[in-house]
Design a protein around this motif. Structure first.
Motif, PDB file in Angstrom:
ATOM      1  N   TRP A  82       1.423 116.144 -58.786  1.00  0.00           N
ATOM      2  CA  TRP A  82       2.676 115.651 -58.215  1.00  0.00           C
ATOM      3  C   TRP A  82       2.447 114.399 -57.371  1.00  0.00           C
ATOM      4  CZ3 TRP A  82       7.027 116.998 -60.191  1.00  0.00           C
ATOM      5  CH2 TRP A  82       7.161 118.229 -60.791  1.00  0.00           C
ATOM      6  N   VAL A  83       1.400 114.392 -56.594  1.00  0.00           N
ATOM      7  CA  VAL A  83       1.090 113.214 -55.776  1.00  0.00           C
ATOM      8  C   VAL A  83       0.723 112.039 -56.670  1.00  0.00           C
ATOM      9  CG1 VAL A  83      -0.499 112.289 -54.039  1.00  0.00           C
ATOM     10  CG2 VAL A  83       0.375 114.620 -53.812  1.00  0.00           C
ATOM     11  N   ARG A  84      -0.048 112.297 -57.702  1.00  0.00           N
ATOM     12  CA  ARG A  84      -0.412 111.234 -58.642  1.00  0.00           C
ATOM     13  C   ARG A  84       0.814 110.678 -59.353  1.00  0.00           C
ATOM     14  NH1 ARG A  84      -5.855 113.427 -61.669  1.00  0.00           N
ATOM     15  NH2 ARG A  84      -7.179 113.367 -59.822  1.00  0.00           N
ATOM     16  N   LEU A 132       3.896 110.634 -58.186  1.00  0.00           N
ATOM     17  CA  LEU A 132       4.635 109.842 -57.208  1.00  0.00           C
ATOM     18  C   LEU A 132       3.956 108.495 -56.971  1.00  0.00           C
ATOM     19  CD1 LEU A 132       6.969 109.696 -55.183  1.00  0.00           C
ATOM     20  CD2 LEU A 132       5.440 110.716 -53.500  1.00  0.00           C
ATOM     21  N   LEU A 133       2.642 108.505 -56.830  1.00  0.00           N
ATOM     22  CA  LEU A 133       1.917 107.243 -56.646  1.00  0.00           C
ATOM     23  C   LEU A 133       2.040 106.350 -57.879  1.00  0.00           C
ATOM     24  CD1 LEU A 133      -1.316 108.451 -54.826  1.00  0.00           C
ATOM     25  CD2 LEU A 133       0.538 107.067 -53.880  1.00  0.00           C
ATOM     26  N   SER A 134       2.037 106.938 -59.053  1.00  0.00           N
ATOM     27  CA  SER A 134       2.216 106.149 -60.282  1.00  0.00           C
ATOM     28  C   SER A 134       3.585 105.496 -60.310  1.00  0.00           C
ATOM     29  CB  SER A 134       2.049 107.036 -61.511  1.00  0.00           C
ATOM     30  OG  SER A 134       0.757 107.551 -61.586  1.00  0.00           O
ATOM     31  N   LEU A 135       4.609 106.236 -59.896  1.00  0.00           N
ATOM     32  CA  LEU A 135       5.958 105.677 -59.833  1.00  0.00           C
ATOM     33  C   LEU A 135       6.032 104.538 -58.823  1.00  0.00           C
ATOM     34  CD1 LEU A 135       8.911 105.871 -60.728  1.00  0.00           C
ATOM     35  CD2 LEU A 135       9.246 107.505 -58.874  1.00  0.00           C
ATOM     36  N   VAL A 136       5.418 104.718 -57.669  1.00  0.00           N
ATOM     37  CA  VAL A 136       5.405 103.662 -56.653  1.00  0.00           C
ATOM     38  C   VAL A 136       4.661 102.432 -57.166  1.00  0.00           C
ATOM     39  CG1 VAL A 136       4.541 103.047 -54.357  1.00  0.00           C
ATOM     40  CG2 VAL A 136       5.699 105.229 -54.712  1.00  0.00           C
ATOM     41  N   LEU A 137       3.529 102.637 -57.817  1.00  0.00           N
ATOM     42  CA  LEU A 137       2.785 101.500 -58.376  1.00  0.00           C
ATOM     43  C   LEU A 137       3.597 100.766 -59.440  1.00  0.00           C
ATOM     44  CD1 LEU A 137      -0.812 102.986 -58.698  1.00  0.00           C
ATOM     45  CD2 LEU A 137      -0.057 101.156 -57.178  1.00  0.00           C
ATOM     46  N   ALA A 138       4.301 101.512 -60.288  1.00  0.00           N
ATOM     47  CA  ALA A 138       5.140 100.879 -61.318  1.00  0.00           C
ATOM     48  C   ALA A 138       6.264 100.074 -60.674  1.00  0.00           C
ATOM     49  CB  ALA A 138       5.698 101.935 -62.256  1.00  0.00           C
ATOM     50  N   ARG A 186      -7.112 109.034 -63.214  1.00  0.00           N
ATOM     51  CA  ARG A 186      -8.309 109.684 -62.679  1.00  0.00           C
ATOM     52  C   ARG A 186      -8.659 109.192 -61.280  1.00  0.00           C
ATOM     53  NH1 ARG A 186     -10.299 108.416 -67.627  1.00  0.00           N
ATOM     54  NH2 ARG A 186     -11.626 106.837 -66.697  1.00  0.00           N
ATOM     55  N   HIS A 187      -8.324 107.957 -60.948  1.00  0.00           N
ATOM     56  CA  HIS A 187      -8.716 107.392 -59.660  1.00  0.00           C
ATOM     57  C   HIS A 187      -7.660 107.539 -58.571  1.00  0.00           C
ATOM     58  CE1 HIS A 187     -11.815 105.655 -62.203  1.00  0.00           C
ATOM     59  NE2 HIS A 187     -12.517 105.532 -61.091  1.00  0.00           N
ATOM     60  N   LEU A 188      -6.486 108.045 -58.905  1.00  0.00           N
ATOM     61  CA  LEU A 188      -5.480 108.293 -57.876  1.00  0.00           C
ATOM     62  C   LEU A 188      -5.822 109.587 -57.147  1.00  0.00           C
ATOM     63  CD1 LEU A 188      -2.171 107.408 -59.734  1.00  0.00           C
ATOM     64  CD2 LEU A 188      -3.250 106.144 -57.884  1.00  0.00           C
ATOM     65  N   PRO A 189      -5.596 109.631 -55.841  1.00  0.00           N
ATOM     66  CA  PRO A 189      -5.906 110.854 -55.089  1.00  0.00           C
ATOM     67  C   PRO A 189      -4.800 111.892 -55.236  1.00  0.00           C
ATOM     68  CG  PRO A 189      -5.050 109.198 -53.613  1.00  0.00           C
ATOM     69  CD  PRO A 189      -5.182 108.542 -54.965  1.00  0.00           C
ATOM     70  N   GLY A 190      -5.133 113.134 -54.938  1.00  0.00           N
ATOM     71  CA  GLY A 190      -4.141 114.201 -54.869  1.00  0.00           C
ATOM     72  C   GLY A 190      -4.003 114.989 -56.158  1.00  0.00           C
TER      73      GLY A 190
END
Length: 65
Positions: free
Chosen positions: A26-28, A30-36, A19-23
């Motif tokens: 698809w953007v979320r 990608l950001l989740s993958l980067v964070l992991a 819920r707190h990731l922007p976009g």
């Protein structure tokens, strides 16, 4: 019962992060993958080397016979 009964504040840590990731989705994703990947990197570079001396991997209970 609401159609979104899963969103009653008990969806946990991953729901909070999502819920707190922007976009959009698809953007979320990608950001989740980067964070992991960052968590894995930090774990292997800093956490595991720090914890290794504290773990009993060298305490063998089998005798050489």
């Amino acid at each position: 019962m609401s159609l979104a009964s899963w969103c009653d504040g008990r969806d946990g840590m991953y729901g909070w992060i999502w819920r707190h990731l922007p976009g959009n989705a698809w953007v979320r994703a990608l950001l989740s993958l980067v964070l992991a990947m960052i968590v894995v990197y930090v774990s292997f570079q800093y956490v595991f080397p720090w914890a290794e001396p504290l773990l009993p991997f060298n305490d063998v209970t089998v005798d050489n016979q």
